[in-house]
Write an enzyme that holds these catalytic residues in place. Structure first.
Site, short mmCIF file in Angstrom:
data_model
loop_
_atom_site.label_atom_id
_atom_site.label_comp_id
_atom_site.label_asym_id
_atom_site.label_seq_id
_atom_site.Cartn_x
_atom_site.Cartn_y
_atom_site.Cartn_z
CE LYS A 2 -4.44 -1.71 1.55
NZ LYS A 2 -5.52 -1.66 2.56
NE ARG A 4 -7.64 -8.41 0.52
CZ ARG A 4 -7.35 -7.56 -0.44
NH1 ARG A 4 -6.43 -6.61 -0.24
NH2 ARG A 4 -7.97 -7.64 -1.61
#
Length: 272
Positions: free
Chosen positions: A217, A252
């Site tokens: 991210k 995740r």
């Protein structure tokens, strides 16, 4: 296949499979059923415990996808994977029709970035006997990173999730079915994300399994001097390991093999 969320197996590794043309990391690579099946086989061999399938990108600025298009992207892939493997499948969606069709096709977890707030989602999810991940997001994907603001990000995210838990229980969803996700990067600045990570124990202390999704991210890129997506592996592994150490139930990830190695060592030290 049902999903075993008992704590002795934590942290579980959720491998990401985006069947979209526009996801920020792997968009367009796995949107054909056979290619998706082959990628899932690879992730299983690398140590994935769950496969998370999404047919609508939730990256900042992502356009909306119709129900028909999302069904067309997701359901054939779930059916193909289920024919090939017994690995638990998570469906990353906010649409009630997609939730229902995905579970019928073989999914065993609903992963909703909108925490069952879309019309009809709560009612459908209550009828489906699978775990549900409730995520916090301030705003909507198109605009969520424009100017996120909190007076106290930890308390506000925690309060939102507690409220959703109560609403789910009132609708008939058993507490044991609920997983919490603070929503790293969804309407949060880097400092908001760091505060949530620093206080992850507050979410673990609710007694519900916690899912952490920070792989590749933008917060990692920014903290490392504007690193591009394909140079965020080390940062992703550092945060995955921290999440495991702090008690996350599910991490995740895009990079399954490397994450599995890191979390195996994390688990070994925790259990020593």
């Amino acid at each position: 296949m049902s999903l075993d969320l008992s704590s002795e197996h934590w942290p579980l590794i959720m491998g990401i499979l985006n069947v979209t043309p526009d996801s920020f990391s792997d968009g367009g690579r796995f949107n054909r059923s056979q290619a998706a099946v082959e990628r899932v086989r690879q992730m299983i061999s690398e140590g994935a415990d769950i496969i998370d399938i999404g047919g609508e990108s939730t990256r900042p600025g992502a356009p909306a996808v119709s129900e028909e298009e999302e069904l067309a992207r997701v359901i054939p892939v779930i059916e193909a994977i289920r024919r090939d493997s017994a690995i638990p499948i998570s469906v990353d969606t906010s649409k009630p029709a997609v939730m229902h069709a995905a579970v019928v096709a073989g999914a065993s977890l609903i992963n909703d970035v909108r925490a069952l707030q879309e019309p009809g989602a709560l009612e459908v999810a209550a009828q489906l006997d699978v775990p549900i991940c409730l995520m916090h997001m301030q705003g909507q994907p198109r605009t969520m990173q424009a100017n996120p603001h909190y007076d106290d990000v930890v308390e506000e995210v925690l309060a939102f999730l507690q409220q959703r838990i109560e609403i789910c229980q009132a609708a008939g969803v058993a507490p044991a079915r609920l997983i919490l996700d603070p929503g790293f990067g969804f309407g949060k600045t880097v400092q908001h994300n760091l505060a949530l990570f620093r206080h992850l124990q507050r979410f673990v202390d609710t007694g519900h399994p916690v899912l952490v999704g920070v792989s590749r991210k933008s917060m990692i890129g920014k903290l490392l001097g504007e690193r591009p997506v394909d140079e965020r592996l080390a940062g992703s592994l550092a945060l995955a390991t921290l999440a495991g150490w702090l008690g996350a139930a599910i991490v995740r990830v895009h990079d399954v093999r490397e994450s599995a190695d890191a979390l195996t060592l994390c688990r070994a030290v925790r259990q020593a």
